[in-house]
Design an enzyme around this catalytic site. Structure first.
Site: not given
Length: 131
Positions: A29-30, A93
């Site tokens: 995850d950014i 997700h």
């Protein structure tokens, strides 16, 4: 229109890939809440996790388990927490989050700011242990 996750899977948007198979894709995850925060998505674009076919959902959980066990081997934590929110991107997700305490999974707290080098190092370390 393709979701941001579909564009990541297709290679149109760069990511810090952890693992993939013919059905699923895992990447950092950014906007992580902790180092090692990973997303697992099906390659098939379906908005809501519980709209996945039962067999596909089962395989996604098994894939996520393998990724989580790898994260545990690399990131110092008590366990890997699992969260399914599903509102931020219309593509099913699962969040896999290394945790030492419950507050590590607080999505309201300020997200970590990591350098590209830190993301690369974390992704390579996890990927290097993935079997």
């Amino acid at each position: 229109m393709a979701t941001i996750f579909s564009k990541i899977i297709a290679g149109e948007i760069p990511c810090y890939k952890i693992a993939e198979n013919e059905e699923f894709f895992a990447f950092l995850d950014i906007n992580p809440v902790v180092k090692g925060h990973t997303l697992v998505v099906p390659k098939k674009e379906i908005d809501y996790l519980f709209d996945l076919e039962d067999e596909l959902l089962g395989r996604m959980i098994i894939f996520s388990k393998k990724v989580a066990k790898t994260i545990e081997a690399v990131i110092s934590c008590n366990r890997v927490g699992v969260a399914v929110i599903g509102l931020e991107v219309p593509h099913a997700h699962i969040h896999l989050i290394p945790i030492t305490q419950e507050s590590d999974m607080d999505f309201k707290k300020k997200k970590l700011t990591l350098t590209q080098e830190e993301f690369i190092q974390i992704a390579e370390a996890i990927r290097g242990h993935y079997k």
